[in-house]
Design a protein around this motif. Structure first.
Motif, mmCIF file in Angstrom:
data_model
loop_
_atom_site.group_PDB
_atom_site.id
_atom_site.type_symbol
_atom_site.label_atom_id
_atom_site.label_comp_id
_atom_site.label_asym_id
_atom_site.label_seq_id
_atom_site.Cartn_x
_atom_site.Cartn_y
_atom_site.Cartn_z
ATOM 1 N N VAL A 7 11.204 3.962 -9.575
ATOM 2 C CA VAL A 7 12.476 4.581 -8.980
ATOM 3 C C VAL A 7 11.606 4.163 -7.490
ATOM 4 N N VAL A 8 10.722 3.772 -7.443
ATOM 5 C CA VAL A 8 9.695 3.695 -6.055
ATOM 6 C C VAL A 8 9.705 2.105 -5.834
ATOM 7 N N SER A 9 9.761 1.072 -7.344
ATOM 8 C CA SER A 9 9.674 -0.073 -6.502
ATOM 9 C C SER A 9 10.844 -0.524 -6.186
ATOM 10 N N PHE A 34 1.089 -1.305 -0.270
ATOM 11 C CA PHE A 34 -0.149 0.427 -0.228
ATOM 12 C C PHE A 34 0.781 1.281 0.066
ATOM 13 N N VAL A 35 1.831 1.313 0.908
ATOM 14 C CA VAL A 35 3.126 2.018 0.679
ATOM 15 C C VAL A 35 3.375 2.532 -0.727
ATOM 16 N N SER A 36 4.177 1.433 -1.279
ATOM 17 C CA SER A 36 4.208 1.400 -2.957
ATOM 18 C C SER A 36 2.669 2.272 -3.612
ATOM 19 N N ILE A 37 2.000 2.028 -3.563
ATOM 20 C CA ILE A 37 1.089 1.980 -4.655
ATOM 21 C C ILE A 37 0.614 3.892 -4.048
ATOM 22 N N ALA A 38 0.508 4.103 -2.616
ATOM 23 C CA ALA A 38 0.607 5.901 -2.666
ATOM 24 C C ALA A 38 1.667 6.590 -2.822
ATOM 25 N N PRO A 65 8.377 -9.485 -7.742
ATOM 26 C CA PRO A 65 8.359 -9.391 -8.935
ATOM 27 C C PRO A 65 6.934 -8.997 -9.005
ATOM 28 N N VAL A 66 6.221 -9.990 -8.914
ATOM 29 C CA VAL A 66 4.508 -10.277 -9.414
ATOM 30 C C VAL A 66 3.606 -8.733 -7.930
ATOM 31 N N VAL A 67 4.456 -9.010 -7.172
ATOM 32 C CA VAL A 67 4.000 -8.198 -6.252
ATOM 33 C C VAL A 67 4.130 -6.275 -6.656
ATOM 34 N N ALA A 68 5.444 -5.959 -7.511
ATOM 35 C CA ALA A 68 5.864 -5.085 -7.286
ATOM 36 C C ALA A 68 4.790 -4.403 -9.171
ATOM 37 N N PHE A 69 4.529 -5.492 -9.469
ATOM 38 C CA PHE A 69 4.258 -5.497 -10.952
ATOM 39 C C PHE A 69 2.415 -4.494 -10.352
ATOM 40 N N PHE A 70 1.838 -5.720 -9.449
ATOM 41 C CA PHE A 70 0.653 -5.346 -9.141
ATOM 42 C C PHE A 70 0.220 -3.487 -8.300
ATOM 43 N N ALA A 71 1.001 -3.505 -7.725
ATOM 44 C CA ALA A 71 1.674 -2.131 -7.386
ATOM 45 C C ALA A 71 1.487 -1.210 -8.141
ATOM 46 N N GLY A 72 2.225 -1.641 -9.344
ATOM 47 C CA GLY A 72 2.095 -0.089 -10.368
ATOM 48 C C GLY A 72 1.329 0.029 -11.590
ATOM 49 N N SER A 82 7.891 -0.757 -12.615
ATOM 50 C CA SER A 82 7.866 -1.873 -11.466
ATOM 51 C C SER A 82 8.270 -3.507 -11.177
ATOM 52 N N LEU A 83 7.956 -3.884 -13.071
ATOM 53 C CA LEU A 83 8.031 -4.910 -12.754
ATOM 54 C C LEU A 83 10.101 -5.255 -12.986
#
Length: 113
Positions: free
Chosen positions: A33-35, A5-9, A42-49, A105-106
């Motif tokens: 940069v955020v990721s 959630f911090v990544s999303i924000a 990687p999967v979580v980072a992709f979905f955050a972005g 993000s990925l």
């Protein structure tokens, strides 16, 4: 879960700020940069972005669309193969931004590995 959630924000905030001063594709740089700074799989980072930019671009497109009573989006949707649907144009806009953000993000998540 908190990092997600911090990544999303942060991605949404940084993408919004970058979008004020830089070209549209700078959203990929913001997501990268955020990721890169917040380590996630990687999967979580992709979905955050993906989610950050889907919400940001979809929300901004909806806000602009409501401000002009869907006049512009209906005309643009008439030019594209969307059968004049303003809603379809808003969805396409959000998904394009989401794919760019998810890709940024990925890329960072794979670079950290």
């Amino acid at each position: 879960m908190i990092k997600f959630f911090v990544s999303i924000a942060l991605i949404a905030l940084l993408s919004f700020i970058f979008g004020l001063f830089l070209p549209w594709w700078s959203i990929a740089v913001a997501a990268f940069v955020v990721s890169l700074l917040i380590h996630q799989r990687p999967v979580v980072a992709f979905f955050a972005g993906f989610l950050a930019l889907l919400l940001l671009w979809g929300g901004l497109a909806w806000y602009i669309d409501m401000a002009n009573d869907s006049i512009l989006s209906a005309r643009v949707a008439g030019i594209l193969p969307l059968h004049g649907s303003s809603v379809a144009l808003l969805i396409v806009t959000g998904v394009i931004g989401a794919l760019v953000g998810g890709g940024g993000s990925l890329t960072a998540a794979f670079l950290r590995k």
